[in-house]
Design an enzyme around this catalytic site. Structure first.
Site, PDB file in Angstrom:
ATOM      1  N   ASP A 181      16.538 -12.122 -16.250  1.00 40.33           N
ATOM      2  CA  ASP A 181      16.871 -11.025 -15.340  1.00 40.33           C
ATOM      3  C   ASP A 181      16.018  -9.806 -15.660  1.00 40.33           C
ATOM      4  O   ASP A 181      16.533  -8.724 -15.882  1.00 40.33           O
ATOM      5  CB  ASP A 181      18.368 -10.706 -15.401  1.00 40.33           C
ATOM      6  CG  ASP A 181      18.838  -9.913 -14.180  1.00 40.33           C
ATOM      7  OD1 ASP A 181      18.070  -9.862 -13.187  1.00 40.33           O
ATOM      8  OD2 ASP A 181      19.939  -9.356 -14.209  1.00 40.33           O
ATOM      9  N   LYS A 215      28.646  -0.959 -23.489  1.00 42.51           N
ATOM     10  CA  LYS A 215      28.759  -1.773 -22.285  1.00 42.51           C
ATOM     11  C   LYS A 215      30.124  -2.432 -22.273  1.00 42.51           C
ATOM     12  O   LYS A 215      30.483  -3.166 -23.173  1.00 42.51           O
ATOM     13  CB  LYS A 215      27.672  -2.837 -22.277  1.00 42.51           C
ATOM     14  CG  LYS A 215      27.717  -3.736 -21.054  1.00 42.51           C
ATOM     15  CD  LYS A 215      26.500  -4.623 -21.025  1.00 42.51           C
ATOM     16  CE  LYS A 215      26.616  -5.659 -19.925  1.00 42.51           C
ATOM     17  NZ  LYS A 215      25.541  -6.646 -20.020  1.00 42.51           N
ATOM     18  N   VAL A 217      28.065   0.456 -18.199  1.00 39.87           N
ATOM     19  CA  VAL A 217      27.637   1.037 -19.456  1.00 39.87           C
ATOM     20  C   VAL A 217      28.050   2.507 -19.499  1.00 39.87           C
ATOM     21  O   VAL A 217      27.841   3.243 -18.537  1.00 39.87           O
ATOM     22  CB  VAL A 217      26.112   0.910 -19.617  1.00 39.87           C
ATOM     23  CG1 VAL A 217      25.697   1.371 -20.999  1.00 39.87           C
ATOM     24  CG2 VAL A 217      25.658  -0.506 -19.362  1.00 39.87           C
ATOM     25  N   GLY A 261      25.275   3.459 -16.401  1.00 44.29           N
ATOM     26  CA  GLY A 261      24.579   2.341 -15.772  1.00 44.29           C
ATOM     27  C   GLY A 261      25.494   1.176 -15.516  1.00 44.29           C
ATOM     28  O   GLY A 261      26.606   1.108 -16.045  1.00 44.29           O
ATOM     29  N   ARG A 262      25.010   0.297 -14.674  1.00 43.79           N
ATOM     30  CA  ARG A 262      25.759  -0.919 -14.402  1.00 43.79           C
ATOM     31  C   ARG A 262      24.823  -2.078 -14.578  1.00 43.79           C
ATOM     32  O   ARG A 262      23.781  -2.134 -13.937  1.00 43.79           O
ATOM     33  CB  ARG A 262      26.292  -0.926 -12.968  1.00 43.79           C
ATOM     34  CG  ARG A 262      27.561  -0.157 -12.818  1.00 43.79           C
ATOM     35  CD  ARG A 262      27.890   0.090 -11.383  1.00 43.79           C
ATOM     36  NE  ARG A 262      28.956   1.070 -11.317  1.00 43.79           N
ATOM     37  CZ  ARG A 262      30.227   0.764 -11.113  1.00 43.79           C
ATOM     38  NH1 ARG A 262      30.567  -0.475 -10.912  1.00 43.79           N
ATOM     39  NH2 ARG A 262      31.146   1.690 -11.097  1.00 43.79           N
ATOM     40  N   GLY A 263      25.164  -2.978 -15.467  1.00 44.08           N
ATOM     41  CA  GLY A 263      24.293  -4.129 -15.694  1.00 44.08           C
ATOM     42  C   GLY A 263      25.014  -5.390 -15.298  1.00 44.08           C
ATOM     43  O   GLY A 263      26.101  -5.330 -14.736  1.00 44.08           O
TER      44      GLY A 263
END
Ligand SMILES: *[C@@H]1O[C@H](CO)[C@@H](O)[C@H](O)[C@H]1NC(C)=O
Ligand SMILES: *[C@@H]1O[C@H](CO)[C@@H](O)[C@H](O)[C@H]1NC(C)=O
Ligand SMILES: *[C@@H]1O[C@H](CO)[C@@H](O)[C@H](O)[C@H]1NC(C)=O
Ligand SMILES: *[C@@H]1O[C@H](CO)[C@@H](O)[C@H](O)[C@H]1NC(C)=O
Ligand SMILES: *[C@@H]1O[C@H](CO)[C@@H](O)[C@H](O)[C@H]1NC(C)=O
Ligand SMILES: *[C@@H]1O[C@H](CO)[C@@H](O)[C@H](O)[C@H]1NC(C)=O
Ligand SMILES: *[C@@H]1O[C@H](CO)[C@@H](O)[C@H](O)[C@H]1NC(C)=O
Ligand SMILES: *[C@@H]1O[C@H](CO)[C@@H](O)[C@H](O)[C@H]1NC(C)=O
Ligand SMILES: *[C@@H]1O[C@H](CO)[C@@H](O)[C@H](O)[C@H]1NC(C)=O
Length: 797
Positions: A630, A538, A524, A517-519
């Site tokens: 967010d 992360k 991540v 994932g990308r936060g």
């Protein structure tokens, strides 16, 4: 005896404070630790010494001795891009004739690279020129040959020198704008940004004589004289508005890309602008970064905004521009074009195609996979319509005077409209004034040496034990205090936390190869740790999050324990490597699960309730009032039982419950589509922004539609707002008496039974959460109560 010692101290301190060093001689040096180590010019106009540019960060600089107010007017810096530490850094004039700046007595940061057989000294002239001079009078080195962002009167700009702006008003390191002579003998202003560089002055489309310049004089010299006459060998000249008077002046390439001459009458006066390159604010290239437009604004001069469908890349700095929120498919039938009137992007065309019809131009762009927009407009001089397909979007501006339009390529399924770009952010956001903190480890020898000396001193002189013990205590204490500051290990936020080493985490993730994932601010990865099993790691982008933000995230998450909040197990902070270790969530994010239709109606209701509980906890129940800021499906993770856990507090800001100034957020946070109107209209930010985003997420979950909807539904909505919310409200209003309105909005792709009353409650709560007016939205606690009530009533039946 004690009187004698007192006298000694007095003499010592007197010597220290007897200020102003006129010359620096061979073998001597200026220390960062002694504020009196300042070279002053003969008439005291200029001073040179160490200037603090941040917390524990110093540059060797020259400034006007008399500066208005607190701020020094700097004119030169030796090490603008490499500040030195506030301890044991010094500028030394070596016996070889070399001038050397060392950082923390360890690193050579800057040097003049000079050598001389005869003896040399360093002087600061009243012109502001710092000169390394041999006894015979010849100049070995002078600061006038190495300008930073300022030219002083009589300081000549040559073919070998450039004037480079500062990064921002508070950040003195090298910025993006340069004044220099190009190979064509012309004086130019260049934007030299992170991705592109382009000349914007004189106007790039003008030939030199139309710009009033001559290319024939190859001497390439430019200088501002003391009376305020600037002349350059390419025939560019100007006179300041106060020409003729003998004033203090300085010519600066400012961080907004303009050249200005500042002048003032006397010492201590304010500076006033006596000339500026009359560039309109948006003709300066790169000012808003890529994929964004600049427009004139009467109050702040200029406003930057992202193109529709794009979001700001770095919320503290427009120079990074905007990045797309969508993936563009190469399949031509999956694209549409959005018309942006009066918008022009300069340069970076795929080509120039005269006399094209609109459809020809559009077809051309569609056939190029990487064509992201095209410019199409009528050219009076050729009497035809011209087509400019764009592969990159730089130097964009909006001006009512520009007759053409930009046609922006977007995915067919998106609903971005030009109206959205009213969400403009003022350029004021771009000057982040966070202080830099330099970390160095010191060898402790010399401090210990001074302690030893003090001990020896104490035993040598009897009768003064008490005083000396106090002094020794002071030194020891100071030493201890310093070492605590210097080694800067983060204090673990909670004791069960662990600090991981970078190599350990690299091993755990097999070299960061499984991205999950990308936060906000990081990628991540999945990893495997012997003591925790599967973990999510992360990795924060390099140079992305400051120390302060990182620590904020660590301490925030470390304190939170709730079944609907992601658990954090540790962190790693090794130089530029900053990583966070979280529990691993088997079922990924809510976003993925909505897309893949994995969730039945019971699960969806439970996710809505669980998420509300998690948010209610961070808003109301824990010690500090924390806003998430967010909330979106990507930040809601699902465990093996599909229980939701709220993740990614990277943007969260701790708020003191007592602090009333809730509008004190300096930057826009959050993700377009989920952002409450308060962000856009600059209203006070409260926990209700999270409530709003939560409402949008729940509506998405119920309807299976993205907050940014596709065109198919758009046609049904038939309103200007083009928003999921509007559509759902419309359905609620139109609902027939026979069936519940909620049946009209439920995602048709989900099979299985559902409880009408429960789903209706969930939808109604979500609609309350997305009220435009923040006071009409419930609190997260009220949301939990409403949902729980409907859940119980239902179970009782
Ligand atoms: C000093 O500089 C800061 C930031 O540029 C500015 O806000 C402040 O007003 C200045 N102070 C004075 C006294 O000029
Ligand atoms: C300014 O300097 C230029 C070049 O030295 C010169 O030609 C011009 O006459 C000067 N202007 C005035 C008003 O002195
Ligand atoms: C070129 O410019 C320099 C500096 O402005 C001037 O001194 C010189 O006379 C010029 N040369 C010619 C040939 O015009
Ligand atoms: C600007 O947008 C294009 C595509 O829309 C993208 O490829 C590019 O990376 C963006 N630029 C930046 C700096 O994000
Ligand atoms: C392009 O997209 C359309 C509709 O999404 C689809 O029917 C078509 O097969 C796609 N073409 C290719 C080459 O993928
Ligand atoms: C894309 O949108 C256009 C215009 O709305 C429409 O005619 C076309 O069928 C759409 N294509 C797909 C694949 O949805
Ligand atoms: C543009 O194209 C049209 C038709 O293709 C032609 O009649 C016209 O002369 C062209 N105009 C110019 C300025 O080339
Ligand atoms: C100043 O700007 C430079 C270059 O962008 C950056 O590396 C540095 O961290 C900035 N310093 C501060 C204090 O923001
Ligand atoms: C955003 O800009 C600030 C200031 O220049 C910088 O310190 C930070 O590293 C940047 N963040 C990213 C994601 O590039």
């Amino acid at each position: 005896m004690s009187a004698l010692l007192f006298l000694l101290f007095l003499v010592l301190s007197f010597q220290l404070s007897s200020s102003s060093i006129a010359t620096l001689t061979e073998g001597s040096s200026l220390s960062v630790e002694n504020p009196e180590d300042v070279l002053v010019s003969p008439r005291g106009i200029f001073s040179a010494g160490f200037h603090a540019v941040g917390e524990n960060a110093y540059c060797f600089a020259i400034w006007f001795t008399q500066s208005p107010g607190q701020n020094r007017t700097l004119v030169w810096m030796a090490n603008r891009d490499n500040p030195v530490n506030g301890k044991r850094s010094r500028l030394s004039l070596q016996r070889t004739g070399n001038l050397l700046l060392t950082d923390a007595a360890q690193l050579d940061v800057w040097t003049t690279d000079t050598a001389s057989g005869s003896s040399v000294d360093l002087l600061l002239y009243d012109t502001g020129n710092l000169v390394l001079r041999e006894v015979e009078g010849s100049i070995l080195w002078q600061s006038f040959d190495f300008p930073t962002n300022t030219l002083l009167p009589e300081q000549v700009l040559t073919r070998f020198t450039k004037v480079i702006s500062s990064r921002s008003e508070t950040n003195h390191s090298s910025g993006f704008y340069q004044l220099f002579f190009d190979d064509d003998n012309l004086l130019h202003l260049l934007y030299n940004g992170p991705q592109i560089s382009s000349v914007y002055w004189p106007d790039p489309w003008l030939v030199s004589w139309n710009a009033g310049r001559s290319t024939y004089n190859s001497s390439r010299l430019a200088v501002l004289n003391v009376l305020g006459n600037f002349s350059s060998s390419d025939d560019f000249t100007f006179m300041t508005s106060d020409y003729g008077q003998k004033l203090q002046r300085r010519l600066v390439v400012d961080d907004d890309g303009n050249i200005r001459v500042y002048s003032r009458k006397g010492v201590g006066d304010q500076w006033s602008v006596s000339w500026q390159s009359n560039l309109t604010p948006c003709t300066v290239h790169g000012i808003c970064g890529p994929n964004s437009t600049c427009s004139y604004s009467p109050d702040s001069g200029r406003t930057c905004s992202c193109l529709p469908g794009y979001r700001m890349k770095n919320y503290s700095d427009w120079a990074y521009g905007c990045e797309p929120e969508f993936d563009l498919s190469c399949n031509r039938s999956e694209s549409r074009f959005l018309t942006l009137n009066h918008v022009e992007f300069y340069g970076y065309d795929y080509g120039f195609f005269p006399n094209y019809t609109f459809n020809q131009c559009k077809e051309f762009c569609l056939q190029l996979c990487n064509c992201i927009a095209f410019q199409y407009y009528f050219f009076i001089s050729s009497g035809s319509f011209n087509c400019y397909p764009k592969l990159q979007l730089f130097n964009g501006y909006r001006s009512p005077n520009f007759p053409g339009a930009l046609y922006l390529r977007l995915p067919n399924s998106s609903s971005f409209s030009d109206v959205e770009s009213i969400a403009k952010y003022s350029l004021a956001c771009s000057t982040s004034s966070r202080a830099v903190l330099l970390h160095r480890t010191y060898s402790k020898d010399s401090v210990n040496g001074s302690v030893k000396f003090m001990l020896w001193f104490a035993s040598g002189i009897g009768g003064l034990e008490i005083l000396c013990i106090l002094l020794v205590w002071f030194f020891l204490y100071r030493n201890k205090w310093q070492s605590r500051v210097d080694t800067q290990d983060y204090v673990p936020a909670a004791s069960r936390f662990r600090k991981f080493s970078y190599s350990e985490l690299k091993k755990a993730t097999k070299g960061f190869n499984q991205e999950i994932g990308r936060g906000a601010g990081g990628i991540v990865y999945k990893g495997e740790l012997s003591d925790h099993g599967a973990v999510a790691i992360k990795r924060l982008h390099e140079a992305n999050q400051g120390e302060a933000e990182f620590l904020a995230e660590v301490t925030t998450i470390g304190k939170l324990h709730h079944m609907n909040l992601i658990e954090m197990w540790g962190y790693c902070a090794e130089g530029k490597h900053k990583l966070l270790v979280y529990e691993y969530m088997e079922h990924g994010s809510l976003a993925e699960n909505i897309l893949s239709n994995n969730l039945d109606w019971t699960k969806r209701f439970d996710i809505g309730l669980g998420t509300a509980k998690g948010l209610a906890y961070i808003h109301e129940e824990c010690l500090e009032w924390i806003l998430h800021c967010d909330v979106k499906p990507q930040n809601i993770l699902l465990d093996s039982n599909y229980q939701p856990k709220v993740a990614d507090f990277g943007l969260a800001k701790l708020l003191d419950r007592n602090a009333v100034k809730l509008s004190n957020f300096s930057r826009i946070r959050g993700t377009r589509g989920y952002m409450a109107p308060e962000w856009v209209f600059n209203l006070p930010i409260t926990s209700k922004v999270d409530v709003y985003s939560y409402g949008v997420v729940v509506l998405e979950m119920i309807t299976g539609k993205r907050a940014t909807m596709d065109d198919r539904i758009m046609e049904e909505v038939d309103t200007q707002h083009r928003r999921l919310v509007t559509w759902v409200r419309e359905k609620q209003k139109k609902g027939s008496a026979m069936t519940s309105w909620v049946e009209d909005i439920l995602d048709p792709a989900i099979e299985g039974n559902y409880d009408v009353a429960k789903m209706e409650m969930l939808a109604r709560v979500a609609l309350q959460c997305v009220q435009e007016e923040k006071d009409e939205r419930p609190t997260m606690n009220e949301v939990v109560e409403m949902l729980q009530k409907s859940n119980q009533e239902n179970n009782d039946e």
